[in-house]
Design an enzyme around this catalytic site. Structure first.
Site, PDB file in Angstrom:
ATOM      1  N   GLU A  15       7.893  10.317 -38.228  1.00 26.33           N
ATOM      2  CA  GLU A  15       9.254  10.853 -38.149  1.00 26.33           C
ATOM      3  C   GLU A  15      10.277   9.715 -38.191  1.00 26.33           C
ATOM      4  OE1 GLU A  15       8.022  14.484 -35.056  1.00 26.33           O
ATOM      5  OE2 GLU A  15       8.788  12.586 -34.281  1.00 26.33           O
ATOM      6  N   ASP A  59       6.085  23.863 -38.190  1.00 27.42           N
ATOM      7  CA  ASP A  59       5.113  24.951 -38.095  1.00 27.42           C
ATOM      8  C   ASP A  59       5.767  26.182 -37.474  1.00 27.42           C
ATOM      9  OD1 ASP A  59       4.596  22.653 -35.928  1.00 27.42           O
ATOM     10  OD2 ASP A  59       4.388  24.582 -34.927  1.00 27.42           O
TER      11      ASP A  59
HETATM   12  N1  SAH Z   1      -1.745  16.382 -34.429  1.00 26.80           N
HETATM   13  C1  SAH Z   1      -0.530  15.603 -34.319  1.00 26.80           C
HETATM   14  C2  SAH Z   1      -0.077  15.650 -32.908  1.00 26.80           C
HETATM   15  C3  SAH Z   1       1.376  15.435 -32.717  1.00 26.80           C
HETATM   16  S1  SAH Z   1       2.003  16.315 -31.370  1.00 26.80           S
HETATM   17  C4  SAH Z   1      -0.765  14.223 -34.884  1.00 26.80           C
HETATM   18  O1  SAH Z   1      -1.275  14.119 -35.958  1.00 26.80           O
HETATM   19  O2  SAH Z   1      -0.421  13.175 -34.305  1.00 26.80           O
HETATM   20  C5  SAH Z   1       3.336  17.138 -32.086  1.00 26.80           C
HETATM   21  C6  SAH Z   1       4.648  16.399 -32.143  1.00 26.80           C
HETATM   22  O3  SAH Z   1       5.512  17.172 -32.946  1.00 26.80           O
HETATM   23  C7  SAH Z   1       5.355  16.265 -30.796  1.00 26.80           C
HETATM   24  O4  SAH Z   1       6.118  15.085 -30.770  1.00 26.80           O
HETATM   25  C8  SAH Z   1       6.221  17.535 -30.710  1.00 26.80           C
HETATM   26  O5  SAH Z   1       7.506  17.282 -30.169  1.00 26.80           O
HETATM   27  C9  SAH Z   1       6.371  18.004 -32.161  1.00 26.80           C
HETATM   28  N2  SAH Z   1       5.927  19.391 -32.449  1.00 26.80           N
HETATM   29  C10 SAH Z   1       5.808  19.884 -33.706  1.00 26.80           C
HETATM   30  N3  SAH Z   1       5.385  21.176 -33.677  1.00 26.80           N
HETATM   31  C11 SAH Z   1       5.234  21.516 -32.376  1.00 26.80           C
HETATM   32  C12 SAH Z   1       4.809  22.715 -31.710  1.00 26.80           C
HETATM   33  N4  SAH Z   1       4.474  23.812 -32.365  1.00 26.80           N
HETATM   34  N5  SAH Z   1       4.755  22.705 -30.370  1.00 26.80           N
HETATM   35  C13 SAH Z   1       5.099  21.606 -29.679  1.00 26.80           C
HETATM   36  N6  SAH Z   1       5.498  20.451 -30.257  1.00 26.80           N
HETATM   37  C14 SAH Z   1       5.576  20.387 -31.585  1.00 26.80           C
END
Ligand code: SAH
Length: 265
Positions: free
Chosen positions: A36, A223
């Site tokens: 990001e 998402d």
């Molecule tokens: N699988 C991911 C994990 C990232 S966690 C990776 O590859 O690293 C998700 C990040 O995106 C967090 O910083 C959160 O703020 C944001 N985010 C995006 N979609 C989200 C959702 N549905 N629920 C909570 N946080 C979400």
């Protein structure tokens, strides 16, 4: 007899008045994930600070530079020292925000990032939201008043002109430390009337409020939480494209705030 003057109090009031009426100079952008952050680092041609002003050994990364009349700092909590993944979530983002505010003394905080969106509230993949209020959805304390403390509802810095002049959607944000959503979280998110959910916003808002720094929240939807696809799959599929949409929106906001004071936003 007239009460004695309390000059210290007067100065404080004057200072806070002038802070919102002088042009914004230093901006602190808090971003949880490297994917990001990097599009913005490139856009503003920021460089990574080498001599860290933060405690030795912390993974926090500062990208900084000047853009127009602004001194821009992007802070990313870095990779977890053991596991090597982005240090997402409320604990790292609140620590990072605290240390960054103490060190950089910003006029404005921008928390930018991705989020899950609810289609029932009008969110679609790639939408960028300017957040009107934030709250937590996973701090359940069913004791009178502690329940409200847990929810931690906070208004964000009021920015009616940004909303009027830029093409951003507006919505409420709910924050918790999980990417997925259990039934209890779902009912709290519903009670919070949230359109988007993330893992940092309300924690950044807590620190901003504590240290009295105005904060705005820009969240781009990776998402659809109430859609058919599994969140993780959809998140990873859309992350790069949505990070680009986020970059454009943050750049628009940065251009907009340049030369303005907080009261003009
Ligand atoms: N699988 C991911 C994990 C990232 S966690 C990776 O590859 O690293 C998700 C990040 O995106 C967090 O910083 C959160 O703020 C944001 N985010 C995006 N979609 C989200 C959702 N549905 N629920 C909570 N946080 C979400």
């Amino acid at each position: 007899m007239a009460p004695p003057h309390d000059d210290s109090k007067l100065e404080t009031a004057d200072e806070s008045l002038s802070a919102s009426n002088r042009p914004i100079s230093t901006v602190l952008i808090i971003i949880a994930m490297q994917t990001e952050a990097l599009p913005l680092v490139n856009k503003f041609q920021l460089s990574q600070a080498v001599d860290s002003v933060f405690p030795k050994g912390v993974p926090w990364v500062r990208y900084h530079g000047t853009y127009k009349d602004l001194n821009i700092n992007i802070m990313w909590p870095g990779k977890d020292a053991v596991l090597g993944v982005d240090s997402v979530g409320t604990v790292s983002s609140s620590l990072l925000t605290y240390a960054s505010v103490q060190t950089l003394q910003p006029d404005l905080i921008i928390n930018a990032g991705t989020a899950g969106g609810f289609k029932a509230k009008g969110a679609c993949i790639g939408d960028v939201f300017l957040v009107s209020e934030v709250a937590f959805h996973d701090r359940r304390i069913p004791i009178p008043v502690f329940d409200l403390y847990g929810v931690g509802l906070r208004q964000t810095c009021s920015t009616p002109n940004i909303l009027k002049d830029l093409n951003l959607k507006v919505g409420k944000l709910s924050t918790g430390d999980s990417l997925d959503m259990c039934p209890q979280d779902e009912s709290s998110i519903f009670a919070n009337d949230a359109t988007v959910k993330d893992m940092e916003g309300a924690a950044v808002a807590y620190v901003a409020d504590l240290l009295k720094v105005p904060a705005v929240f820009i969240k781009a939807v990776t998402d659809v939480v109430d859609g058919d696809k599994p969140t993780t799959e959809e998140f990873l599929e859309n992350l790069a494209a949505v990070a680009a949409a986020l970059e454009q929106a943050v750049a628009q906001v940065i251009d907009y705030i340049n030369g303005k004071c907080i009261a003009e936003l």
